[in-house]
Design a protein around this motif. Structure first.
Motif, PDB file in Angstrom:
ATOM      1  N   GLY A  51     -11.174  30.185  16.157  1.00 29.72           N
ATOM      2  CA  GLY A  51     -12.485  29.639  16.471  1.00 29.72           C
ATOM      3  C   GLY A  51     -13.521  30.710  16.724  1.00 29.72           C
ATOM      4  N   THR A  52     -13.099  31.967  16.806  1.00 31.32           N
ATOM      5  CA  THR A  52     -14.019  33.090  17.008  1.00 31.32           C
ATOM      6  C   THR A  52     -13.322  34.368  16.552  1.00 31.32           C
ATOM      7  OG1 THR A  52     -15.407  34.263  18.622  1.00 31.32           O
ATOM      8  CG2 THR A  52     -13.233  33.562  19.364  1.00 31.32           C
ATOM      9  N   ALA A  53     -14.106  35.405  16.344  1.00 31.68           N
ATOM     10  CA  ALA A  53     -13.540  36.698  15.949  1.00 31.68           C
ATOM     11  C   ALA A  53     -13.673  37.673  17.112  1.00 31.68           C
ATOM     12  CB  ALA A  53     -14.266  37.250  14.719  1.00 31.68           C
ATOM     13  N   SER A  54     -12.743  38.597  17.222  1.00 27.86           N
ATOM     14  CA  SER A  54     -12.789  39.582  18.302  1.00 27.86           C
ATOM     15  C   SER A  54     -13.961  40.543  18.087  1.00 27.86           C
ATOM     16  CB  SER A  54     -11.484  40.374  18.359  1.00 27.86           C
ATOM     17  OG  SER A  54     -11.371  41.210  17.211  1.00 27.86           O
ATOM     18  N   GLN A  55     -14.355  41.195  19.149  1.00 30.09           N
ATOM     19  CA  GLN A  55     -15.430  42.180  19.044  1.00 30.09           C
ATOM     20  C   GLN A  55     -15.043  43.314  18.100  1.00 30.09           C
ATOM     21  OE1 GLN A  55     -16.544  43.491  22.969  1.00 30.09           O
ATOM     22  NE2 GLN A  55     -17.544  41.559  23.499  1.00 30.09           N
ATOM     23  N   LEU A  56     -13.771  43.673  18.084  1.00 32.78           N
ATOM     24  CA  LEU A  56     -13.320  44.739  17.193  1.00 32.78           C
ATOM     25  C   LEU A  56     -13.444  44.320  15.734  1.00 32.78           C
ATOM     26  CD1 LEU A  56     -12.080  47.534  16.900  1.00 32.78           C
ATOM     27  CD2 LEU A  56      -9.806  46.472  17.051  1.00 32.78           C
ATOM     28  N   THR A  57     -13.094  43.060  15.446  1.00 33.93           N
ATOM     29  CA  THR A  57     -13.222  42.558  14.074  1.00 33.93           C
ATOM     30  C   THR A  57     -14.678  42.549  13.648  1.00 33.93           C
ATOM     31  OG1 THR A  57     -11.256  41.166  14.340  1.00 33.93           O
ATOM     32  CG2 THR A  57     -12.755  40.604  12.554  1.00 33.93           C
ATOM     33  N   GLU A  58     -15.555  42.132  14.546  1.00 35.95           N
ATOM     34  CA  GLU A  58     -16.990  42.142  14.247  1.00 35.95           C
ATOM     35  C   GLU A  58     -17.482  43.568  14.006  1.00 35.95           C
ATOM     36  OE1 GLU A  58     -18.811  40.227  17.546  1.00 35.95           O
ATOM     37  OE2 GLU A  58     -18.363  38.193  16.826  1.00 35.95           O
ATOM     38  N   LYS A  59     -17.007  44.501  14.830  1.00 39.12           N
ATOM     39  CA  LYS A  59     -17.425  45.905  14.677  1.00 39.12           C
ATOM     40  C   LYS A  59     -16.976  46.457  13.333  1.00 39.12           C
ATOM     41  CE  LYS A  59     -17.081  50.498  16.790  1.00 39.12           C
ATOM     42  NZ  LYS A  59     -16.749  51.148  15.492  1.00 39.12           N
ATOM     43  N   HIS A  60     -15.755  46.140  12.939  1.00 37.25           N
ATOM     44  CA  HIS A  60     -15.244  46.623  11.658  1.00 37.25           C
ATOM     45  C   HIS A  60     -16.120  46.109  10.506  1.00 37.25           C
ATOM     46  CE1 HIS A  60     -10.925  47.404  13.319  1.00 37.25           C
ATOM     47  NE2 HIS A  60     -11.748  48.404  13.542  1.00 37.25           N
ATOM     48  N   LEU A  61     -16.553  44.854  10.595  1.00 29.57           N
ATOM     49  CA  LEU A  61     -17.400  44.295   9.547  1.00 29.57           C
ATOM     50  C   LEU A  61     -18.765  44.966   9.539  1.00 29.57           C
ATOM     51  CD1 LEU A  61     -17.977  42.310   7.300  1.00 29.57           C
ATOM     52  CD2 LEU A  61     -18.470  40.553   9.023  1.00 29.57           C
ATOM     53  N   ARG A  62     -19.341  45.159  10.730  1.00 33.57           N
ATOM     54  CA  ARG A  62     -20.647  45.833  10.812  1.00 33.57           C
ATOM     55  C   ARG A  62     -20.561  47.257  10.254  1.00 33.57           C
ATOM     56  NH1 ARG A  62     -20.863  43.535  16.016  1.00 33.57           N
ATOM     57  NH2 ARG A  62     -20.288  45.555  16.917  1.00 33.57           N
ATOM     58  N   ASP A  63     -19.502  47.971  10.629  1.00 38.00           N
ATOM     59  CA  ASP A  63     -19.339  49.348  10.158  1.00 38.00           C
ATOM     60  C   ASP A  63     -19.202  49.411   8.639  1.00 38.00           C
ATOM     61  OD1 ASP A  63     -19.484  50.187  12.758  1.00 38.00           O
ATOM     62  OD2 ASP A  63     -17.320  50.538  12.998  1.00 38.00           O
ATOM     63  N   ALA A  64     -18.518  48.407   8.067  1.00 41.89           N
ATOM     64  CA  ALA A  64     -18.321  48.394   6.616  1.00 41.89           C
ATOM     65  C   ALA A  64     -19.638  48.210   5.871  1.00 41.89           C
ATOM     66  CB  ALA A  64     -17.345  47.278   6.231  1.00 41.89           C
ATOM     67  N   LEU A  65     -20.620  47.610   6.521  1.00 38.73           N
ATOM     68  CA  LEU A  65     -21.918  47.360   5.892  1.00 38.73           C
ATOM     69  C   LEU A  65     -22.851  48.562   5.967  1.00 38.73           C
ATOM     70  CD1 LEU A  65     -22.447  43.714   7.193  1.00 38.73           C
ATOM     71  CD2 LEU A  65     -22.101  44.395   4.809  1.00 38.73           C
ATOM     72  N   VAL A  66     -22.429  49.610   6.667  1.00 37.49           N
ATOM     73  CA  VAL A  66     -23.249  50.827   6.768  1.00 37.49           C
ATOM     74  C   VAL A  66     -22.920  51.742   5.591  1.00 37.49           C
ATOM     75  CG1 VAL A  66     -23.768  52.869   8.142  1.00 37.49           C
ATOM     76  CG2 VAL A  66     -23.344  50.675   9.278  1.00 37.49           C
ATOM     77  N   PRO A  67     -23.919  52.142   4.799  1.00 33.81           N
ATOM     78  CA  PRO A  67     -23.644  53.054   3.674  1.00 33.81           C
ATOM     79  C   PRO A  67     -23.022  54.358   4.162  1.00 33.81           C
ATOM     80  CG  PRO A  67     -25.883  52.163   3.547  1.00 33.81           C
ATOM     81  CD  PRO A  67     -25.346  51.789   4.894  1.00 33.81           C
TER      82      PRO A  67
END
Length: 271
Positions: free
Chosen positions: A86-102
């Motif tokens: 029902g939600t994603a962990s903060q670490l999972t969110e961070k990994h996704l955000r980091d992947a979007l950084v060139p």
């Protein structure tokens, strides 16, 4: 040395290998090796001619941007976590955000940490703008410029710059290297005598400096203290002996504002 390999032109394979090594090493923050490899990348870049620099920057944008594969994998992990819990962990969110950084943003950040990193980044951006003026349709170059511009906007915010008055007693390192005469684009300063007059009685000059570039102005402003608002700036420039008595001054005229750094074009330094 790597710089010597580039002295006669842009070796695309060498550029690609050098950048890949620096960007991979950059993931290990605090290690000496990432600093050395980043320094080598900057040194190599500075040896290139304009065509070589364009090649270097195009490779950076084309091959070291956002990894689509990594974004897809991190997004799948995020969706799976939400579906299960029902939600994603903060670490999972961070990994996704980091992947979007060139990756080139990480590279620019590493350069900013070098002793002469900030001036090097401004030279790179100035080169980018010059190249884009000739080849503005290249999407990779536009993306690199957009990424670097965003970082510079952050690094050159009001918390990182300070306003200082420039006088004839300002250290020679500033007057000579910062070279108001070199950068004054609105009303040219033809000689040291003319510069001295612009810094003398009845005249004020202020400049913004970045904490990592203490002897190079970012932009500067010339002010004339007058008895009344003038109608002709040439009268200000021709007046070699303006009054110095503060009782005379009733108006401050900002008659020249010049940018000293082409690489900061479009960057808001604040009010």
């Amino acid at each position: 040395s790597t710089a010597e390999r580039f002295s006669d032109g842009a070796d695309e394979a060498a550029i690609r290998q050098l950048l890949a090594g620096a960007i991979r090493a950059g993931r290990h923050v605090g290690d000496v090796y990432p600093t050395l490899t980043t320094h080598r990348c900057v040194d190599a870049y500075m040896t290139l001619n304009q065509e070589g620099k364009a090649t270097y920057l195009k490779i950076l944008g084309r091959e070291f941007g956002v990894s689509q594969e990594e974004v897809a994998a991190r997004a799948a992990q995020y969706v799976e976590a939400v579906a299960k819990h029902g939600t994603a962990s903060q670490l999972t969110e961070k990994h996704l955000r980091d992947a979007l950084v060139p990756h080139y943003n990480q590279f620019f950040t590493a350069i900013s940490r070098l002793p002469e990193g900030m001036p090097a980044l401004l030279r790179m951006r100035a080169d980018l703008l010059k190249i884009l003026a000739e080849d503005g349709n290249d999407p990779d170059l536009r993306a690199v410029d957009s990424g670097l511009k965003s970082l510079l906007q952050e690094w050159f915010g009001m918390n990182s710059v300070k306003l200082e008055r420039i006088t004839w007693n300002t250290p020679a390192a500033v007057l000579e290297k910062a070279s108001i005469m070199r950068y004054e684009a609105v009303h040219a300063v033809a000689s040291w005598d003319e510069l001295k007059q612009r810094l003398g009685p009845g005249r004020l000059c202020y400049a913004f400096f970045h904490k990592d570039m203490p002897t190079e102005p970012l932009t500067f402003i010339h002010v004339a203290l007058m008895n009344e608002v003038g109608s002709n700036v040439q009268d200000i420039l021709r007046d070699r002996s303006p009054p110095s008595d503060p009782k005379y001054f009733r108006a401050a005229i900002f008659y020249s504002i010049s940018s000293a750094q082409r690489g900061l074009s479009g960057i808001d330094l604040g009010n």
